[in-house]
Design a protein around this motif. Structure first.
Motif, PDB file in Angstrom:
ATOM      1  N   GLN A  97      -0.421  -6.867   4.534  1.00 41.59           N
ATOM      2  CA  GLN A  97      -0.114  -5.716   3.699  1.00 41.59           C
ATOM      3  C   GLN A  97       1.169  -5.067   4.182  1.00 41.59           C
ATOM      4  O   GLN A  97       1.466  -5.103   5.363  1.00 41.59           O
ATOM      5  N   PHE A 132       0.872  -1.174   0.000  1.00 46.77           N
ATOM      6  CA  PHE A 132       0.000   0.000   0.000  1.00 46.77           C
ATOM      7  C   PHE A 132       0.903   1.216   0.000  1.00 46.77           C
ATOM      8  O   PHE A 132       1.642   1.442   0.935  1.00 46.77           O
ATOM      9  N   GLY A 150      -7.145  -5.236   1.588  1.00 46.09           N
ATOM     10  CA  GLY A 150      -6.653  -5.729   2.876  1.00 46.09           C
ATOM     11  C   GLY A 150      -7.498  -6.860   3.430  1.00 46.09           C
ATOM     12  O   GLY A 150      -6.998  -7.732   4.136  1.00 46.09           O
ATOM     13  N   TYR A 151      -8.789  -6.851   3.106  1.00 46.40           N
ATOM     14  CA  TYR A 151      -9.650  -7.928   3.587  1.00 46.40           C
ATOM     15  C   TYR A 151      -9.441  -9.227   2.812  1.00 46.40           C
ATOM     16  O   TYR A 151      -9.858 -10.288   3.253  1.00 46.40           O
ATOM     17  N   ILE A 152      -8.832  -9.133   1.636  1.00 47.71           N
ATOM     18  CA  ILE A 152      -8.657 -10.351   0.837  1.00 47.71           C
ATOM     19  C   ILE A 152      -7.237 -10.883   0.946  1.00 47.71           C
ATOM     20  O   ILE A 152      -7.018 -12.085   1.035  1.00 47.71           O
ATOM     21  N   LYS A 186      -5.957   4.725   4.170  1.00 53.92           N
ATOM     22  CA  LYS A 186      -6.048   3.265   4.213  1.00 53.92           C
ATOM     23  C   LYS A 186      -7.493   2.789   4.196  1.00 53.92           C
ATOM     24  O   LYS A 186      -7.779   1.636   3.878  1.00 53.92           O
ATOM     25  N   THR A 187      -8.428   3.662   4.565  1.00 51.95           N
ATOM     26  CA  THR A 187      -9.825   3.233   4.616  1.00 51.95           C
ATOM     27  C   THR A 187     -10.549   3.477   3.290  1.00 51.95           C
ATOM     28  O   THR A 187     -11.741   3.214   3.184  1.00 51.95           O
ATOM     29  N   PRO A 244      -7.745   0.094  -1.004  1.00 48.44           N
ATOM     30  CA  PRO A 244      -6.888  -0.576  -0.027  1.00 48.44           C
ATOM     31  C   PRO A 244      -7.698  -1.353   0.997  1.00 48.44           C
ATOM     32  O   PRO A 244      -7.294  -2.435   1.434  1.00 48.44           O
ATOM     33  N   ASP A 245      -8.847  -0.831   1.373  1.00 48.96           N
ATOM     34  CA  ASP A 245      -9.636  -1.481   2.415  1.00 48.96           C
ATOM     35  C   ASP A 245     -10.068  -2.882   1.973  1.00 48.96           C
ATOM     36  O   ASP A 245      -9.830  -3.867   2.663  1.00 48.96           O
ATOM     37  N   LEU A 246     -10.674  -2.973   0.787  1.00 49.08           N
ATOM     38  CA  LEU A 246     -11.150  -4.276   0.324  1.00 49.08           C
ATOM     39  C   LEU A 246      -9.976  -5.193   0.013  1.00 49.08           C
ATOM     40  O   LEU A 246     -10.042  -6.396   0.257  1.00 49.08           O
TER      41      LEU A 246
END
Lengths: 457, 589
Positions: A326, A150, A320-322, A311-312, A316-318
């Motif tokens: 990071q 990121f 980071g969930y996958i 970051k939100t 980047p948010d989605l």
């Protein structure tokens, strides 16, 4: 059977509607022949009765409703795969652009791939030594992992990715490896940086490049990463190679997706991105991994620039969930001149725990990792307090923590883009820094290991 | 048989015409590849179908055939230790037969048709039986005795029943109904996933679900039959918390639903659980686990179905009188699947594009949990606890899925990224998390662990709250401005955070803590606090107390094995006494 239609009804943005069409399938590839004889490509997005909505990969400029013809090819978007891809440069649609011979078409793969059965996956656990302390020591990368970087505009993510590509190896093995590089809407200069770096190290012969530059059609960016992953799957799972996939910049990909979604007037999710962005990104990222029946692996390093370093933000948010962790770059460290400027506290590798320890790295790895993180976090807090209240207000122990945090950034984080540290060097450096702190503070490390490695008094 | 033709294809949504005779929520097979789909809307003779597989290659005119039955799961011996996708297809069998990637149109029965089970009848010829009555059992795993029950809606007299080895489809007996018809009894039954299985009565939950996780059991306990949610931004350790609950919860069976999450995480569970032993039974954890994996790259419509598939299986085992926990990771992905289908259906969106019925669907899911009197003459009691992870976008819990969930569930374990950055795990924020079961569970803890359990754990919460207030002052004027007493409070709070709340999921001895050891550990910390305050009153210096080497031993106490903690803790107590006695005492008393 090739069917040809001259019934284009509408063109709007990247979308085109064709009427009175029969037998066309969802997700089929089409070719549009312009009156000039030029060929452009499109893909079916929706079949509704005899109306077919397609997405153009190229601009609509010069398209003539009355005279252009559309042909449907009877299959989806495909990439011819073979080992001959190595060393070649392709555009975002998988066509060679290096002036070389066309690629053999005997084995074509649909670029969407198929989901990997979780019961057939092998859990990634082989330690990759990247030679970068902040990664090896604290955010360990393992074979088959997807670990994004990121970054933000103006930060040296390209240098870090190139450093990893150049230095990464699994110790004690000499297996076939390859790099697949997808440039998604980046500038010529940035793409050229990677290509020259691969050339300099000789890695170019083992590299497949898919290049969609900022000046190339935006919608082509939707296929570029999938082309790259299809090539990577072939090399990894058919040719048993260990493939490192670098994709930059995912933000451009998501924007292309948004463009199509907006043109279709879909109900948007956050910030105008389509509601299916998560699923769409997942179908790319999840293609990394290891699986039964093959010795190869796909390790993925997607790079994305966070708009406003936020970051939100949905991308980047989605992501980071996958992804399995990071690496986040920090503007503050970059300003201080510490390279690579990895912002450690929010960075994470989820798969590190199974890739480190006895037999993989060293017995003290897990404990020192936790201790370094905790110490650095506390040191940074102490430093913040120091800014407000002055050094005198800190307790003696907090002063030591502040000193530790400074030394940690200057020595551990700061190593430059050319130095390669072995894992032992990284771990020893960790102990050297931990020795700034008194022994009683090292609660996260087993006492016998503290006895063995601690260098303070 | 109802046969229609495709009119429209748009992603996972297919519209077919000629379907007037079909029922809502019937399962259909779509196209030549026979993809599995479900009717979710009817307009005249047009049916909107959500397809559980990738729809590329479908076109107008392709055939759609209705199976005439709603989406159902197969319930019987063989569920445990299996891994299924969102519509209960056995992933391991599919990997063996069709390779490492999931092809389309695969039709595999959920329960192995060849495997034989030994059936022991407990009912006998001539018995009058009702729905839910136990006819016999199969030893499904070393820890689960699988009761074969009369399916809901059926009753009669047992006309025939045999002991022996049978497959799940063999007839093990016969049931003669009132109207004289005879019905075969098999080890397997089917149930539509979108309907809750019937129960006799619901009861309030009064017993804790013991997870062995200190912050959960001590501060925010969940009751057996209760509901909880774990919201947290990425990287805050949601999945580790869920895995820990799946591993150590003192329930008979765990159904773990990986809903739109990472493939490797499911693989991890699949590879790790068989090697772990359940602290209660000493047997493999896999012997009490059912896995549902619909990872993020698998089709989105099947993700929507996966939570129903999971909870229906859980209800079936609850009906046997077992305590069952359903763990869903993550309900946000399920909500996104709803949103995607809603968008394709061109419904009017509610907040952030989610459909207006999001809250009611979530409520329906969590309401299937509870402590219940099951059907059957013996009025056995089963519990079904539901724990859902929530992945709020950007970690912002004001988003619709988290807010809708919080209105339903009784326990909130809020994960905090700033704790995670400091590597404080589990990163459950002690200031904003809550459990509404504490009052209900007071009696149980008082009777079974210690009379002052609730008082002691309340004290922990109080000290942590006080710490947060004191920290505000420290940030403004520095720690020196605090009174020695307040500084001691900060020291104790730090000890609670680091030595009690923090728990290393990857450390063999720290991963699970029994309630007894938890209580002893609390006492160890409180006793140090009490003795230190006594020393303070005698004029000792806070910094000296804070720097005592014995505190390191208290810090390591949590990782002392269950077998030896009593002796070790007693040793530490003695050391504390000696260390405090040896401190220089200044001034006059």
């Amino acid at each position: 059977m090739i069917r040809e239609y001259k019934t284009i009804e509408e063109v709007a943005g990247p979308l085109m509607l064709i009427k009175q069409v029969d037998g066309v399938k969802y997700d089929e590839l089409g070719e549009i022949e312009l009156p000039s004889g030029e060929i452009r490509r499109c893909r079916v997005l929706e079949v509704n009765g005899r109306n077919v909505l397609v997405q153009l990969f190229d601009s609509a400029a010069g398209l003539n409703l009355a005279q252009s013809r559309v042909r449907f090819m009877g299959h989806g978007v495909e990439l011819p795969v073979s080992e001959h891809m190595l060393g070649r440069v392709m555009n975002g649609l998988g066509e060679p652009i290096d002036g070389g011979a066309p690629l053999p078409r005997d084995c074509c793969r649909d670029i969407n791939g198929t989901p990997m059965n979780p019961a057939a996956r092998h859990y990634p656990s082989e330690f990759i030594e990247t030679g970068v302390s902040t990664i090896d020591g604290l955010n360990t990368l393992v074979r088959g992992q997807k670990l994004p970087i990121f970054s933000g505009s103006g930060l040296p993510h390209a240098q870090l990715a190139a450093q990893i590509a150049r230095q990464a190896k699994v110790r004690g093995t000499d297996e076939k490896f390859a790099v697949v590089f997808a440039a998604v809407g980046i500038t010529f200069e940035e793409a050229d940086f990677f290509i020259s770096d691969f050339k300099k190290t000789g890695a170019i012969d083992r590299t497949v490049l898919f290049i969609n530059l900022a000046s190339d059609p935006a919608i082509e960016r939707i296929t570029t990463p999938r082309m790259a992953l299809t090539a990577a799957e072939h090399l990894a799972f058919d040719c048993d190679m260990h493939v490192l996939v670098i994709m930059t910049d995912i933000t451009n990909y998501a924007e292309a997706l948004r463009e199509v979604s907006a043109a279709r007037k879909e109900v948007p999710g956050r910030r105008g991105y389509p509601g299916y962005l998560y699923t769409d990104l997942a179908t790319m990222y999840e293609r990394a991994g290891r699986k039964a029946g093959s010795n190869g692996s796909i390790t993925m390093i997607p790079i994305l620039s966070m708009p406003e370093d936020d970051k939100t933000h949905p991308i980047p948010d989605l992501t980071g969930y996958i992804t399995e962790g990071q690496i986040i770059l920090s503007r503050e460290l970059y300003r201080k001149g510490f390279l690579p400027p990895v912002d450690l506290l929010p960075s994470l590798s989820r798969l590190k725990d199974k890739g480190i320890g006895v037999g993989k790295t060293r017995e003290d790895h897990a404990g020192t990792m936790n201790q370094l993180f905790a110490g650095y976090a506390r040191g940074k807090e102490a430093k913040e307090l120091m800014v407000v209240l002055g050094e005198a207000a800190l307790s003696p122990i907090d002063r030591l923590y502040a000193k530790f945090a400074d030394a940690f950034e200057a020595e551990y984080v700061n190593q430059g883009f050319t130095e390669r540290r072995t894992i032992e060097e990284t771990l020893d450096l960790g102990w050297k820094l931990l020795s700034i702190l008194p022994r009683t503070e090292l609660k996260r490390i087993k006492p016998e290991l503290v006895d063995k490695y601690y260098k303070g008094e | 048989m109802i046969e229609g033709r495709i009119l429209k294809v748009s992603g996972p949504l297919v519209i077919a015409e000629g379907m007037r005779e079909a029922n809502m929520f019937d399962v259909v097979r779509v196209g030549d590849a026979k993809l599995i789909g479900e009717i979710i809307e009817m307009h005249g003779d047009r049916a909107s179908i959500q397809v559980y597989e990738e729809t590329a290659g479908l076109g107008r005119g392709d055939v759609v055939i209705s199976t005439g039955a709603p989406l159902s799961v197969e319930l019987g011996p063989g569920l445990i230790s299996s891994i299924y996708d969102g519509i209960q297809r056995p992933l391991e069998t599919m990997a063996e037969k069709y390779g490492a990637n999931i092809r389309r149109g695969i039709d595999e029965p959920a329960l192995n048709r060849d495997k034989k089970w030994f059936f022991t009848p407990t009912a006998s010829y001539g018995d009058e039986v009702q729905a839910g009555d136990v006819l016999g059992f199969v030893e499904e795993t070393p820890v689960i005795r699988h009761k074969i029950m009369v399916p809901p809606g059926k009753s009669g007299t047992v006309a025939e029943i045999h002991a022996g080895t049978f497959t799940v489809t063999d007839t093990v007996g016969k049931l003669k109904r009132k109207d004289g018809t005879v019905e075969p009894i098999t080890l397997m039954q089917k149930w539509p996933v979108r309907r809750a299985r019937p129960i006799a009565e619901k009861l309030p939950p009064v017993e804790p679900l013991i997870s062995g996780q200190r912050v959960i059991d001590a501060l925010f306990p969940l009751a057996k039959g209760g509901t909880a949610c774990v919201p947290g931004p990425f990287g805050s350790g949601k999945t580790v918390v869920q895995h820990q609950l799946a591993k150590w919860s003192d329930v008979d069976l765990v159904v773990y639903i990986g809903c739109g999450e990472r493939g490797n995480e499911m693989t991890d569970v699949l590879r790790e659980f068989p090697e772990l032993t359940d602290p209660r039974t000493g047997k493999s954890l896999m012997a009490r686990t059912v896995l549902i994996a619909n990872t993020s790259d698998m089709p989105v419509a099947a993700r929507e179905a996966s939570v129903y598939t999971g909870i229906t299986i859980a209800e079936y085992y609850r009906d046997m009188g077992l305590s069952v926990a359903v763990i869903a990771d993550s309900t946000s992905r399920w909500a996104e699947a709803l949103r995607e289908m809603s968008g394709r259906l061109e419904e009017m969106p509610g907040e952030e594009g989610y459909p207006a019925y999001l809250t009611s669907r979530l409520a329906q899911f969590y309401e299937r949990a509870g402590k219940t009197v099951c059907l059957g003459a013996d009025r056995r009691i089963g519990t079904l606890s539901a724990i859902g992870a929530v992945s709020p976008q950007g970690g912002d819990i004001s988003e619709p899925v988290t807010q809708a969930t919080l209105r339903i569930v009784k326990v909130f374990w809020g994960l905090d990224s700033s704790l995670a950055y400091r590597r404080h795990f589990p990163a459950i924020n002690w200031l904003n998390s809550y459990s509404l079961y504490r009052d209900r569970l007071t009696d149980w803890f008082g009777e079974n662990i210690a009379t002052d359990w609730i008082a002691k754990t309340g004290e922990i919460a109080r000290i942590l709250g006080q710490e947060s207030d004191l920290q505000e002052i420290v940030k403004l004027v520095g720690a020196d401005a605090l009174s020695p007493d307040d500084r001691m409070t900060l020291e104790t709070a730090q000890s609670i955070r680091e030595d009690f709340l923090q728990q290393n999921a990857f450390d063999g001895d720290d991963s699970y803590t029994s309630l007894a050891k938890m209580y002893a550990l609390m006492n160890l910390i409180f006793s140090f606090d009490k003795k230190a305050r006594a020393a303070l009153a005698l004029g000792a210096d806070v910094s000296d107390i804070a720097a005592l080497p014995v505190r390191e031993r208290i810090g390591r106490a949590k990782a002392v094995p269950e077998a030896t903690y009593q002796t070790v803790f007693a040793e530490i107590e003695n050391e504390v006494d000696a260390a405090l006695a040896a401190l220089p005492k200044g001034g006059t008393v």
